[in-house]
Design a protein around this motif. Structure first.
Motif, PDB file in Angstrom:
ATOM      1  N   VAL A 288     -11.778  25.603 -52.088  1.00 46.61           N
ATOM      2  CA  VAL A 288     -12.431  26.702 -51.380  1.00 46.61           C
ATOM      3  C   VAL A 288     -12.104  26.564 -49.897  1.00 46.61           C
ATOM      4  O   VAL A 288     -12.292  25.498 -49.306  1.00 46.61           O
ATOM      5  N   ILE A 289     -11.597  27.650 -49.309  1.00 50.57           N
ATOM      6  CA  ILE A 289     -11.372  27.707 -47.862  1.00 50.57           C
ATOM      7  C   ILE A 289     -12.544  28.458 -47.245  1.00 50.57           C
ATOM      8  O   ILE A 289     -12.769  29.630 -47.550  1.00 50.57           O
ATOM      9  N   TYR A 290     -13.314  27.779 -46.413  1.00 47.80           N
ATOM     10  CA  TYR A 290     -14.496  28.373 -45.784  1.00 47.80           C
ATOM     11  C   TYR A 290     -14.098  28.956 -44.439  1.00 47.80           C
ATOM     12  O   TYR A 290     -13.393  28.313 -43.651  1.00 47.80           O
ATOM     13  N   MET A 291     -14.558  30.172 -44.159  1.00 50.11           N
ATOM     14  CA  MET A 291     -14.149  30.873 -42.950  1.00 50.11           C
ATOM     15  C   MET A 291     -15.367  31.504 -42.271  1.00 50.11           C
ATOM     16  O   MET A 291     -16.229  32.072 -42.933  1.00 50.11           O
ATOM     17  N   ASN A 292     -15.435  31.406 -40.943  1.00 52.18           N
ATOM     18  CA  ASN A 292     -16.539  32.017 -40.206  1.00 52.18           C
ATOM     19  C   ASN A 292     -16.093  32.279 -38.767  1.00 52.18           C
ATOM     20  O   ASN A 292     -15.082  31.728 -38.319  1.00 52.18           O
ATOM     21  N   THR A 293     -16.860  33.101 -38.058  1.00 51.11           N
ATOM     22  CA  THR A 293     -16.559  33.390 -36.661  1.00 51.11           C
ATOM     23  C   THR A 293     -17.853  33.342 -35.845  1.00 51.11           C
ATOM     24  O   THR A 293     -18.947  33.282 -36.399  1.00 51.11           O
ATOM     25  N   PHE A 294     -17.695  33.418 -34.524  1.00 53.88           N
ATOM     26  CA  PHE A 294     -18.846  33.438 -33.622  1.00 53.88           C
ATOM     27  C   PHE A 294     -19.034  34.807 -32.971  1.00 53.88           C
ATOM     28  O   PHE A 294     -19.884  34.969 -32.107  1.00 53.88           O
ATOM     29  N   SER A 295     -18.245  35.792 -33.405  1.00 57.88           N
ATOM     30  CA  SER A 295     -18.340  37.133 -32.820  1.00 57.88           C
ATOM     31  C   SER A 295     -19.675  37.795 -33.123  1.00 57.88           C
ATOM     32  O   SER A 295     -20.215  38.537 -32.305  1.00 57.88           O
ATOM     33  N   LYS A 296     -20.216  37.535 -34.301  1.00 54.51           N
ATOM     34  CA  LYS A 296     -21.472  38.176 -34.710  1.00 54.51           C
ATOM     35  C   LYS A 296     -22.682  37.463 -34.106  1.00 54.51           C
ATOM     36  O   LYS A 296     -23.696  38.078 -33.804  1.00 54.51           O
ATOM     37  N   THR A 297     -22.590  36.155 -33.927  1.00 56.04           N
ATOM     38  CA  THR A 297     -23.749  35.375 -33.506  1.00 56.04           C
ATOM     39  C   THR A 297     -23.826  35.151 -31.996  1.00 56.04           C
ATOM     40  O   THR A 297     -24.903  34.833 -31.485  1.00 56.04           O
ATOM     41  N   ILE A 298     -22.717  35.292 -31.285  1.00 56.15           N
ATOM     42  CA  ILE A 298     -22.748  35.141 -29.822  1.00 56.15           C
ATOM     43  C   ILE A 298     -22.499  36.489 -29.152  1.00 56.15           C
ATOM     44  O   ILE A 298     -23.384  37.025 -28.485  1.00 56.15           O
ATOM     45  N   ALA A 299     -21.310  37.055 -29.337  1.00 60.64           N
ATOM     46  CA  ALA A 299     -20.991  38.373 -28.770  1.00 60.64           C
ATOM     47  C   ALA A 299     -19.682  38.850 -29.364  1.00 60.64           C
ATOM     48  O   ALA A 299     -18.812  38.032 -29.703  1.00 60.64           O
ATOM     49  N   PRO A 300     -19.492  40.170 -29.503  1.00 59.14           N
ATOM     50  CA  PRO A 300     -18.236  40.689 -30.058  1.00 59.14           C
ATOM     51  C   PRO A 300     -17.010  40.273 -29.260  1.00 59.14           C
ATOM     52  O   PRO A 300     -15.907  40.203 -29.800  1.00 59.14           O
ATOM     53  N   SER A 301     -17.182  40.000 -27.964  1.00 59.04           N
ATOM     54  CA  SER A 301     -16.039  39.620 -27.129  1.00 59.04           C
ATOM     55  C   SER A 301     -15.594  38.181 -27.357  1.00 59.04           C
ATOM     56  O   SER A 301     -14.508  37.784 -26.909  1.00 59.04           O
ATOM     57  N   VAL A 302     -16.401  37.388 -28.036  1.00 59.66           N
ATOM     58  CA  VAL A 302     -16.047  35.986 -28.310  1.00 59.66           C
ATOM     59  C   VAL A 302     -15.123  35.960 -29.517  1.00 59.66           C
ATOM     60  O   VAL A 302     -15.568  36.010 -30.663  1.00 59.66           O
ATOM     61  N   ARG A 303     -13.833  35.901 -29.267  1.00 58.53           N
ATOM     62  CA  ARG A 303     -12.849  35.925 -30.345  1.00 58.53           C
ATOM     63  C   ARG A 303     -12.512  34.504 -30.760  1.00 58.53           C
ATOM     64  O   ARG A 303     -11.403  34.010 -30.561  1.00 58.53           O
ATOM     65  N   ILE A 304     -13.498  33.826 -31.310  1.00 58.64           N
ATOM     66  CA  ILE A 304     -13.289  32.467 -31.816  1.00 58.64           C
ATOM     67  C   ILE A 304     -13.782  32.409 -33.255  1.00 58.64           C
ATOM     68  O   ILE A 304     -14.920  32.769 -33.551  1.00 58.64           O
ATOM     69  N   GLY A 305     -12.905  31.994 -34.133  1.00 57.89           N
ATOM     70  CA  GLY A 305     -13.277  31.773 -35.526  1.00 57.89           C
ATOM     71  C   GLY A 305     -12.757  30.420 -35.967  1.00 57.89           C
ATOM     72  O   GLY A 305     -12.023  29.750 -35.238  1.00 57.89           O
ATOM     73  N   TYR A 306     -13.146  30.027 -37.147  1.00 55.32           N
ATOM     74  CA  TYR A 306     -12.646  28.757 -37.676  1.00 55.32           C
ATOM     75  C   TYR A 306     -12.580  28.836 -39.194  1.00 55.32           C
ATOM     76  O   TYR A 306     -13.277  29.634 -39.830  1.00 55.32           O
ATOM     77  N   MET A 307     -11.698  28.042 -39.757  1.00 57.05           N
ATOM     78  CA  MET A 307     -11.723  27.874 -41.207  1.00 57.05           C
ATOM     79  C   MET A 307     -11.722  26.392 -41.537  1.00 57.05           C
ATOM     80  O   MET A 307     -11.189  25.571 -40.778  1.00 57.05           O
ATOM     81  N   VAL A 308     -12.352  26.091 -42.647  1.00 57.48           N
ATOM     82  CA  VAL A 308     -12.454  24.712 -43.121  1.00 57.48           C
ATOM     83  C   VAL A 308     -11.593  24.600 -44.369  1.00 57.48           C
ATOM     84  O   VAL A 308     -11.838  25.288 -45.367  1.00 57.48           O
TER      85      VAL A 308
END
Length: 358
Positions: A288-308
């Motif tokens: 399983v590749i887990y994927m998430n971002t911080f755009s929803k939880t901090i601000a839409p302008s924060v273009r940072i995501g990560y995958m595990v």
């Protein structure tokens, strides 16, 4: 019932009780349709309060293990058969009301500005250095700690890949599996998932969603090697799947030696007092590749995501795509790492969740 609740274990009593029940329900000690002991009996036998027991029951109910029946008690609704692929199962009709993809409240600007100033002072000219290809060690380590605390996901920094939002990560996944690979995607789903994959030569097979997720018949018919799913608040349907459906997805992947991409963009904002179990944390021998971002939880302008990445895929990913530079500036990575380490990020998430519950 012989459940030992240890007060000095570091794990809260309601979580210990929750884990005991999950283990026994999945193992069939409490089979489908059976009635659990009353709250008073559970409290008496475990030595914990009724309030704590009720908290546990609410979590089990939220995650689809049990259901509360008025004046009757709690009954098990989890069953093994729910994740045995059966083409005969008829799909249920999608709910008519679709949820909108709205933002629920941005991160406090004052906290963000304070953290930025601290990073400038602490790191100085280090923020001008090129980022390591997978992302800086500070952020990948902070994400590992956060996932362990909040989601029960235990991973190492080497499994974390930092990218500039979900679309960038979709692109990396597509390149990893290669042109012509068949991906099963939810129908309906976030339009950019299909567009990014198809632009890179992936063949997308839309799998029609029912009210409970992708039905068994759809899983049985697809020839996909990769299944891309959004288990929590899938957009635009708003569907959140239960534990039985998650286990069906994992069973499907295990039978086919397939890979699941778990896209959890909205999962932190659950109204449950305990976040839903992720497919990644439930996977035993399934990639399983887990994927998430911080755009929803901090601000839409924060273009940072990560995958595990699952441990089994780390070396192969590094060999094929390890040459890619991380597109996120070090300054932004250090700021996010500080928000995670300081607890400011989790305090914000908890405030939003309390507001949603209210």
């Amino acid at each position: 019932m012989n459940y030992s609740i240890t007060k000095d274990s570091g794990v809260q009593a309601y979580i210990q009780l929750y884990n005991h029940f999950v283990q026994d329900i999945v193992a069939g000690v409490y089979p489908y349709g059976s009635r659990l002991p009353s709250k008073r009996i559970i409290a008496a036998e475990t030595g914990i309060s009724l309030v704590t027991v009720e908290h546990t029951m609410n979590l089990l109910n939220d995650e689809g293990y049990i259901e509360a029946r008025q004046r009757s008690g709690y009954y098990v609704i989890y069953r093994e058969a729910d994740f045995q692929v059966n083409p005969e199962i008829r799909q249920k009709e999608l709910p008519k009301a679709h949820l909108s993809m709205h933002h629920v409240g941005e991160f406090p600007f004052s906290v963000l500005a304070r953290t930025m100033r601290r990073v400038l002072l602490d790191y100085g000219e280090e923020i001008l250095v090129k980022s390591p290809n997978r992302g800086c060690q500070e952020l990948r380590t902070a994400i590992c700690s956060y996932l362990g605390r909040s989601r029960g996901i235990q991973v190492q920094p080497r499994q974390i890949i930092i990218g500039s939002g979900a679309e960038y990560l979709y692109g990396m996944v597509a390149q990893f599996f290669g042109v012509g690979c068949i991906f099963g995607i939810e129908d309906p789903s976030y339009e950019k998932i299909r567009r990014v994959y198809e632009s890179m030569g992936i063949v997308c097979d839309p799998l029609t969603l029912s009210a409970d997720g992708i039905p068994s018949a759809e899983l049985a018919r697809t020839e996909a090697r990769v299944l891309h799913v959004t288990p929590f608040h899938s957009y635009p349907s708003g569907i959140t799947i239960g534990i039985s459906q998650k286990r069906e997805y994992l069973y499907w992947a295990a039978q086919r030696d397939a890979v699941i991409v778990e896209d959890n963009y909205d999962s932190e904002l659950t109204v449950s007092s305990k976040p839903e179990d992720s497919l990644f944390s439930l996977a035993k021998g399934v990639n399983v590749i887990y994927m998430n971002t911080f755009s929803k939880t901090i601000a839409p302008s924060v273009r940072i995501g990560y995958m595990v990445l699952p441990e089994k895929l780390v070396d192969a990913f590094e060999e094929k795509l390890g040459f890619y530079s991380c597109p996120v500036p070090l300054f932004e990575q250090y700021v996010l790492a500080e928000l995670l380490k300081s607890g400011d990020y989790e305090r914000h998430i908890n405030r939003v969740r309390r507001k949603r519950r209210a």
